[in-house]
Write an enzyme that holds these catalytic residues in place. Structure first.
Site, PDB file in Angstrom:
ATOM      1  N   GLU A 116       0.826  -1.207   0.000  1.00  0.00           N
ATOM      2  CA  GLU A 116       0.000   0.000   0.000  1.00  0.00           C
ATOM      3  C   GLU A 116       0.863   1.262   0.000  1.00  0.00           C
ATOM      4  OE1 GLU A 116      -2.589  -0.163   3.384  1.00  0.00           O
ATOM      5  OE2 GLU A 116      -3.132  -2.255   3.014  1.00  0.00           O
ATOM      6  N   CYS A 129       3.359   8.344   1.493  1.00  0.00           N
ATOM      7  CA  CYS A 129       3.804   7.333   2.445  1.00  0.00           C
ATOM      8  C   CYS A 129       3.926   6.023   1.676  1.00  0.00           C
ATOM      9  CB  CYS A 129       2.791   7.215   3.575  1.00  0.00           C
ATOM     10  SG  CYS A 129       3.185   5.935   4.795  1.00  0.00           S
ATOM     11  N   CYS A 136       5.441  -7.473   6.975  1.00  0.00           N
ATOM     12  CA  CYS A 136       6.469  -7.005   7.903  1.00  0.00           C
ATOM     13  C   CYS A 136       6.769  -8.123   8.887  1.00  0.00           C
ATOM     14  CB  CYS A 136       5.998  -5.763   8.649  1.00  0.00           C
ATOM     15  SG  CYS A 136       7.257  -5.060   9.763  1.00  0.00           S
ATOM     16  N   CYS A 140       4.800  -6.272  15.579  1.00  0.00           N
ATOM     17  CA  CYS A 140       4.185  -5.387  16.579  1.00  0.00           C
ATOM     18  C   CYS A 140       2.690  -5.699  16.639  1.00  0.00           C
ATOM     19  CB  CYS A 140       4.425  -3.927  16.213  1.00  0.00           C
ATOM     20  SG  CYS A 140       6.179  -3.478  16.150  1.00  0.00           S
ATOM     21  N   CYS A 143      -0.208  -3.436  15.084  1.00  0.00           N
ATOM     22  CA  CYS A 143      -0.052  -3.024  13.680  1.00  0.00           C
ATOM     23  C   CYS A 143      -0.691  -4.048  12.757  1.00  0.00           C
ATOM     24  CB  CYS A 143       1.437  -2.878  13.373  1.00  0.00           C
ATOM     25  SG  CYS A 143       1.816  -2.592  11.639  1.00  0.00           S
ATOM     26  N   CYS A 372      -2.065   1.124   8.086  1.00  0.00           N
ATOM     27  CA  CYS A 372      -1.370   0.490   6.977  1.00  0.00           C
ATOM     28  C   CYS A 372      -1.458  -1.026   7.126  1.00  0.00           C
ATOM     29  CB  CYS A 372       0.076   0.941   6.937  1.00  0.00           C
ATOM     30  SG  CYS A 372       0.762   0.816   5.285  1.00  0.00           S
TER      31      CYS A 372
END
Length: 379
Positions: A116, A129, A136, A140, A143, A372
């Protein structure tokens, strides 16, 4: 919820391995130096000097359609574009907010991976951004991207192309407000940029080098975010490119940060802040501290005081840093929720009273999948 975390998670490696046997993205001029572009064309039996012309179209005119490259011989245009500008990604979904001034795009990469980017137009600037990884590996728990794990690293060109497309949209007037110029880039989309260090650094160089080598943006208008990969922060400080470093801290104490930012089990708060200060000392660039405010998790007044102590301690003072508290973009079903307005205000007040420059982040896209990774997850 108690401030005390559950058992500490297993420490994360500095760079997570991608699955073996994965095909690499197509080679693109943004992956290559000026000389490498020439050499590639020569190897293909094409005139090497044409590489500069193609790069000028891509980085200056922001076009990749061979029909618009009228200064190239008609008989060579398709071959030149195929060699240097292969298709890297396809837009498969867009969401708009803020009366058309925020545009979030879901991209499908050549292998089906989803990433994205978000283009945001303000009164005085336009910022994009961008993502640096598909998924990822930092895990975390608050997130959306972190919950999906890492699919793969993006190439330099895949990272850069998000920016070129955003710059083209601004130049063409495709964003509400008429034609304009893209001025700022933030590596705050999907992924941990410093876990994909080589491609991230390559992208930074392409974004900041003047055309036809790159896009010609000011390094001071490029921000690279990290959750705190200490060796990579130090490495970036020595590259001689004065980008802004944004440290996603989210907690001032190891007990809580171990829980919500698992890389902290490898690099403590003290080590991470020390590395960020070293970045400032070496580059002269003030560091941004990103701090997502989560209700009853990390938004207590005493934690704002502790954050001020951590940042200004060891004789560092307060002039090296700027704190950006961010109202959490909530993920459906998550135990982490946005802080109360009064608590956010008090958090900012306490930091400001300690002489620390603090700005509550103006979140964009509140009426779309703001966090995100949400758009990719929904797809």
């Amino acid at each position: 919820m108690s401030d005390q975390p559950a058992a500490a998670p297993t420490p994360l490696p500095l760079v997570l391995a991608e699955p073996r046997g994965r095909k690499k993205p197509p080679r693109h001029l943004a992956d290559l130096t000026v000389d490498e572009r020439k050499d590639l064309l020569v190897e293909m039996g094409l005139p090497g000097f044409r590489a500069r012309q193609v790069a000028t179209h891509y980085f200056s005119r922001l076009v990749d359609d061979p029909e618009q490259m009228t200064d190239l011989p008609a008989g060579q245009r398709a071959a030149l574009v195929e060699a240097l500008l292969p298709d890297l990604m396809t837009s498969i979904r867009e969401q708009t907010a803020d009366k058309g001034k925020t545009v979030k795009t879901l991209w499908k990469l050549f292998d089906g991976s989803l990433v994205e980017s978000v283009l945001m137009r303000y009164k005085d600037r336009a910022t994009i951004c961008i993502s640096s990884q598909a998924g990822c590996g930092m895990a975390c728990p608050f997130c959306a991207t972190g919950q999906g794990g890492l699919q793969r690293n993006m190439s330099t060109a895949e990272i850069v192309h998000q920016v070129v497309v955003g710059a083209r949209a601004m130049a063409n007037g495709d964003v509400a407000g008429g034609p304009g110029r893209l001025s700022n880039v933030v590596f705050m989309g999907m992924g941990e940029p410093l876990a994909n260090y080589k491609a991230t650094l390559g992208a930074v160089r392409r974004l900041t080098e003047p055309a036809p080598s790159g896009l010609g943006l000011s390094a001071r208008h490029v921000t690279v975010s990290t959750v705190g990969l200490v060796p990579r922060i130090r490495q970036l400080a020595g590259e001689g490119i004065p980008v802004t470093l944004a440290l996603s801290l989210h907690a001032p104490d190891d007990e809580l940060r171990n829980d919500i930012v698992p890389i902290n089990t490898r690099f403590s708060v003290a080590e991470t802040v020390d590395a960020a200060y070293e970045y400032f000392a070496k580059t002269g660039r003030r560091v941004s501290i990103e701090y997502a405010l989560m209700k009853d998790i990390n938004d207590q007044g005493w934690r704002a005081d502790l954050l001020a102590d951590v940042l200004s301690g060891d004789g560092r003072g307060t002039g090296w840093v700027h704190v950006n508290p961010i109202p959490l973009n909530e993920v459906p079903g998550s135990r982490f929720t946005r802080s109360r307005e009064d608590d956010m205000d008090e958090f900012v007040r306490r930091l400001t009273a300690r002489g620390i420059a603090t700005t509550l982040r103006d979140t964009r896209g509140s009426d779309i999948d703001a966090a995100c990774g949400q758009l990719a997850a929904s797809e």
